[in-house]
Design a protein around this motif. Sequence first.
Motif, PDB file in Angstrom:
ATOM      1  N   LEU A  44      -1.255 -12.431   0.139  1.00  0.00           N
ATOM      2  CA  LEU A  44      -0.755 -12.263   1.517  1.00  0.00           C
ATOM      3  C   LEU A  44      -1.423 -12.740   2.608  1.00  0.00           C
ATOM      4  O   LEU A  44      -1.022 -13.843   3.255  1.00  0.00           O
ATOM      5  CB  LEU A  44      -0.305 -10.944   1.926  1.00  0.00           C
ATOM      6  CG  LEU A  44       0.999 -10.293   1.339  1.00  0.00           C
ATOM      7  CD1 LEU A  44       0.845  -8.751   1.402  1.00  0.00           C
ATOM      8  CD2 LEU A  44       2.221 -10.956   1.597  1.00  0.00           C
TER       9      LEU A  44
ATOM     10  N   MET B 223       4.162  15.371 -11.611  1.00  0.00           N
ATOM     11  CA  MET B 223       5.196  14.466 -10.993  1.00  0.00           C
ATOM     12  C   MET B 223       4.599  13.325 -10.257  1.00  0.00           C
ATOM     13  O   MET B 223       3.783  13.616  -9.362  1.00  0.00           O
ATOM     14  CB  MET B 223       6.389  14.988 -10.028  1.00  0.00           C
ATOM     15  CG  MET B 223       7.374  14.025  -9.767  1.00  0.00           C
ATOM     16  SD  MET B 223       8.743  15.032  -8.979  1.00  0.00           S
ATOM     17  CE  MET B 223       9.757  15.763 -10.275  1.00  0.00           C
ATOM     18  N   LYS B 224       4.746  12.122 -10.515  1.00  0.00           N
ATOM     19  CA  LYS B 224       3.862  11.291  -9.836  1.00  0.00           C
ATOM     20  C   LYS B 224       4.916  11.020  -8.318  1.00  0.00           C
ATOM     21  O   LYS B 224       5.842  10.822  -8.097  1.00  0.00           O
ATOM     22  CB  LYS B 224       4.195   9.717 -10.454  1.00  0.00           C
ATOM     23  CG  LYS B 224       3.211   8.762 -10.083  1.00  0.00           C
ATOM     24  CD  LYS B 224       3.680   7.425 -10.762  1.00  0.00           C
ATOM     25  CE  LYS B 224       2.849   6.360  -9.990  1.00  0.00           C
ATOM     26  NZ  LYS B 224       3.434   5.186 -10.393  1.00  0.00           N
TER      27      LYS B 224
ATOM     28  N   ILE C 172       5.831   8.972  -5.111  1.00  0.00           N
ATOM     29  CA  ILE C 172       6.165   7.386  -5.093  1.00  0.00           C
ATOM     30  C   ILE C 172       5.226   6.906  -3.988  1.00  0.00           C
ATOM     31  O   ILE C 172       5.015   7.378  -3.055  1.00  0.00           O
ATOM     32  CB  ILE C 172       7.647   7.333  -4.442  1.00  0.00           C
ATOM     33  CG1 ILE C 172       8.462   8.427  -5.289  1.00  0.00           C
ATOM     34  CG2 ILE C 172       8.193   6.012  -4.639  1.00  0.00           C
ATOM     35  CD1 ILE C 172       9.743   8.553  -4.524  1.00  0.00           C
ATOM     36  N   GLN C 173       5.058   5.561  -4.322  1.00  0.00           N
ATOM     37  CA  GLN C 173       4.209   4.666  -3.619  1.00  0.00           C
ATOM     38  C   GLN C 173       4.993   4.437  -2.068  1.00  0.00           C
ATOM     39  O   GLN C 173       6.167   3.942  -2.335  1.00  0.00           O
ATOM     40  CB  GLN C 173       4.142   3.514  -4.086  1.00  0.00           C
ATOM     41  CG  GLN C 173       2.678   2.782  -4.122  1.00  0.00           C
ATOM     42  CD  GLN C 173       2.775   1.409  -4.707  1.00  0.00           C
ATOM     43  OE1 GLN C 173       3.400   1.169  -5.731  1.00  0.00           O
ATOM     44  NE2 GLN C 173       2.020   0.649  -4.463  1.00  0.00           N
ATOM     45  N   LEU C 174       4.632   4.861  -0.908  1.00  0.00           N
ATOM     46  CA  LEU C 174       5.268   4.931   0.223  1.00  0.00           C
ATOM     47  C   LEU C 174       5.020   3.520   0.883  1.00  0.00           C
ATOM     48  O   LEU C 174       6.084   3.132   1.684  1.00  0.00           O
ATOM     49  CB  LEU C 174       4.695   6.077   1.179  1.00  0.00           C
ATOM     50  CG  LEU C 174       5.619   7.300   1.057  1.00  0.00           C
ATOM     51  CD1 LEU C 174       5.486   8.150   2.239  1.00  0.00           C
ATOM     52  CD2 LEU C 174       7.119   6.764   1.152  1.00  0.00           C
ATOM     53  N   GLN C 175       4.005   2.931   0.437  1.00  0.00           N
ATOM     54  CA  GLN C 175       4.027   1.474   1.161  1.00  0.00           C
ATOM     55  C   GLN C 175       3.869   0.488  -0.120  1.00  0.00           C
ATOM     56  O   GLN C 175       3.074   0.250  -0.793  1.00  0.00           O
ATOM     57  CB  GLN C 175       2.697   1.179   1.836  1.00  0.00           C
ATOM     58  CG  GLN C 175       2.835   2.127   3.149  1.00  0.00           C
ATOM     59  CD  GLN C 175       1.976   1.386   4.395  1.00  0.00           C
ATOM     60  OE1 GLN C 175       1.337   0.674   4.182  1.00  0.00           O
ATOM     61  NE2 GLN C 175       2.686   1.525   5.512  1.00  0.00           N
ATOM     62  N   PRO C 176       5.182   0.133  -0.632  1.00  0.00           N
ATOM     63  CA  PRO C 176       5.134  -0.685  -1.788  1.00  0.00           C
ATOM     64  C   PRO C 176       4.599  -2.207  -1.426  1.00  0.00           C
ATOM     65  O   PRO C 176       4.597  -2.648  -0.438  1.00  0.00           O
ATOM     66  CB  PRO C 176       6.753  -0.960  -2.005  1.00  0.00           C
ATOM     67  CG  PRO C 176       7.351  -0.558  -0.994  1.00  0.00           C
ATOM     68  CD  PRO C 176       6.413   0.528  -0.124  1.00  0.00           C
ATOM     69  N   GLU C 177       3.671  -2.615  -2.275  1.00  0.00           N
ATOM     70  CA  GLU C 177       3.186  -4.037  -2.228  1.00  0.00           C
ATOM     71  C   GLU C 177       3.992  -5.020  -3.200  1.00  0.00           C
ATOM     72  O   GLU C 177       4.184  -4.607  -4.335  1.00  0.00           O
ATOM     73  CB  GLU C 177       1.591  -3.708  -2.821  1.00  0.00           C
ATOM     74  CG  GLU C 177       0.752  -3.183  -1.810  1.00  0.00           C
ATOM     75  CD  GLU C 177       0.580  -3.614  -0.476  1.00  0.00           C
ATOM     76  OE1 GLU C 177       0.725  -4.981  -0.306  1.00  0.00           O
ATOM     77  OE2 GLU C 177       0.273  -3.010   0.403  1.00  0.00           O
ATOM     78  N   PHE C 178       4.549  -5.940  -2.496  1.00  0.00           N
ATOM     79  CA  PHE C 178       5.395  -6.623  -3.045  1.00  0.00           C
ATOM     80  C   PHE C 178       4.509  -8.133  -3.663  1.00  0.00           C
ATOM     81  O   PHE C 178       5.056  -8.635  -4.449  1.00  0.00           O
ATOM     82  CB  PHE C 178       6.452  -7.407  -2.453  1.00  0.00           C
ATOM     83  CG  PHE C 178       7.216  -6.202  -1.459  1.00  0.00           C
ATOM     84  CD1 PHE C 178       7.843  -5.328  -2.438  1.00  0.00           C
ATOM     85  CD2 PHE C 178       7.033  -6.380  -0.017  1.00  0.00           C
ATOM     86  CE1 PHE C 178       8.412  -4.271  -1.565  1.00  0.00           C
ATOM     87  CE2 PHE C 178       8.035  -5.444   0.579  1.00  0.00           C
ATOM     88  CZ  PHE C 178       8.288  -4.358  -0.350  1.00  0.00           C
ATOM     89  N   GLN C 179       3.389  -8.231  -3.126  1.00  0.00           N
ATOM     90  CA  GLN C 179       2.512  -9.220  -3.433  1.00  0.00           C
ATOM     91  C   GLN C 179       0.980  -8.985  -3.468  1.00  0.00           C
ATOM     92  O   GLN C 179       0.754  -7.815  -2.580  1.00  0.00           O
ATOM     93  CB  GLN C 179       2.445 -10.578  -2.364  1.00  0.00           C
ATOM     94  CG  GLN C 179       3.856 -10.980  -2.418  1.00  0.00           C
ATOM     95  CD  GLN C 179       4.215 -12.091  -3.253  1.00  0.00           C
ATOM     96  OE1 GLN C 179       3.401 -12.375  -3.907  1.00  0.00           O
ATOM     97  NE2 GLN C 179       5.306 -12.735  -3.218  1.00  0.00           N
ATOM     98  N   PRO C 180       0.232  -9.045  -4.270  1.00  0.00           N
ATOM     99  CA  PRO C 180      -1.286  -8.820  -4.037  1.00  0.00           C
ATOM    100  C   PRO C 180      -1.677  -9.166  -2.685  1.00  0.00           C
ATOM    101  O   PRO C 180      -1.342 -10.103  -2.126  1.00  0.00           O
ATOM    102  CB  PRO C 180      -1.802  -9.747  -5.071  1.00  0.00           C
ATOM    103  CG  PRO C 180      -1.106 -10.153  -6.146  1.00  0.00           C
ATOM    104  CD  PRO C 180       0.467 -10.221  -5.356  1.00  0.00           C
ATOM    105  N   ARG C 181      -2.736  -8.161  -2.268  1.00  0.00           N
ATOM    106  CA  ARG C 181      -2.966  -8.385  -0.869  1.00  0.00           C
ATOM    107  C   ARG C 181      -3.766  -9.695  -0.568  1.00  0.00           C
ATOM    108  O   ARG C 181      -3.452 -10.394   0.466  1.00  0.00           O
ATOM    109  CB  ARG C 181      -3.896  -7.254  -0.597  1.00  0.00           C
ATOM    110  CG  ARG C 181      -3.700  -6.386   0.614  1.00  0.00           C
ATOM    111  CD  ARG C 181      -4.314  -5.258   0.245  1.00  0.00           C
ATOM    112  NE  ARG C 181      -3.550  -4.240   0.502  1.00  0.00           N
ATOM    113  CZ  ARG C 181      -3.427  -3.207   1.719  1.00  0.00           C
ATOM    114  NH1 ARG C 181      -4.401  -3.487   2.632  1.00  0.00           N
ATOM    115  NH2 ARG C 181      -2.560  -2.366   1.925  1.00  0.00           N
TER     116      ARG C 181
END
Lengths: 196, 217
Positions: B16, B1-2, B4-13
């Motif tokens: 930002l 089971m994967k 979940i990404q706890l710190q979702p990135e909405f934009q490429p670093r």
Amino acid sequence: MTHLLAYLEAGGWVMPLLGSTLFLLWLIIGYRFMLLQRGTRTEIEQLCRQILQGKTPRGHGILPCTCRLAAEIVQRDPSRFSALDTLFYAVRKRLARFETTAKALVVIAPLLGLLGTVSGMIETFDSLAEMALFRQSGGIAGGISKALFTTQMGLAVAIPGYFLLAVLQRRRKNLESDLLKLQDLLHESLHENSHA
Amino acid sequence: MKVIQLQPEFQPRWRLWSAALLSAVVGTTAVMTLVVWMNEAAKAPDRQHRQHFTPLDVAPPKPKPKPKPKPKPRKRVERKRLKPVPTPDLGAALSGIDFGLPDVGLEFGADDSLLGNTNVDAMTQETVDQPPQVISTAPFRYPPQAKKKGIQGYVILSLLIDESGSVVEAEVLESSPPGIFDASALEGIRRWRFSPARYQGKPVKTWVQQKIVFQLG
């Protein structure tokens, strides 16, 4: 440019602090403007339907990214509500990134200006007491211009920052309510599906 | 089971942070320009003025204003008309301290002890009718070390002379070179005798200044 340097010099030791406050503040403002992109104009209801069907919108921004992650979870195991909740919690937390720091900077800037004012006034009164009206470092004119200039600088840093932060805060609130709505809709429809 | 990404990135670093940097540069420049523009419009600090004054200030003639006011009050002693009665406490004690201290207007009235002996009911050299005169002097001990080195100098003392003509209190107002002759001057002046100052015929307590010169040979 030379004027600017002269003013910076006139402000004394508070100026570097104020300058770095200014820079940091705008760094955070830019970061948050980029961060708080909605990413899509699609309605929340439609997004919810898309998640359930596994057809998520492409691109950057908060809503598309959240949708992609949510769709992943839903496709793996439609009854894993806790994982969905964790995801939404993490997203909401991410939205508030650096907000407190920016607020602190906005508050600090006028206070730093005030500090500079006080030290400028102290310089002024010192030279009054010593009867040395003109000295290499300051004197009365220097002290007063330091006092006034740091205040001005502090306010100039704080006022635009204050407005922009207010704009960003409203944006974050809108996005948060969008996310809450999406979460609710997802829960609802997943419940229906699991009961059906 | 994967997981979940706890710190979702909405934009490429990089996006930002480059946006952040861009806005930082633009914003800082804008605010600075605004400030400079405001000040130029108001013409606040005159930089040329300051530059003109700077070379003058390198060697400020600091000690000059100090000795200047001294001779003035002495001359006034010669006026023979009846002087007004001075305010009893504060003025007298303050003029006893006279020019010895730099003027700093601090803590007035907060506590009497801060001002020294405010309660001494004494007059000053300028306010009495007849200032005290020296009746008998006594020799001063020349500090041996100063003698050895051949140092000469002077001490200006502020003396409180009572109704009988003896020195009640003595303080150093000024000395040159500082500190060397102070002790022997203070010690020696106690043995001097004065005729008391008179105000309207009666002997009064007075503050006077006395210069003592230490010379070799």
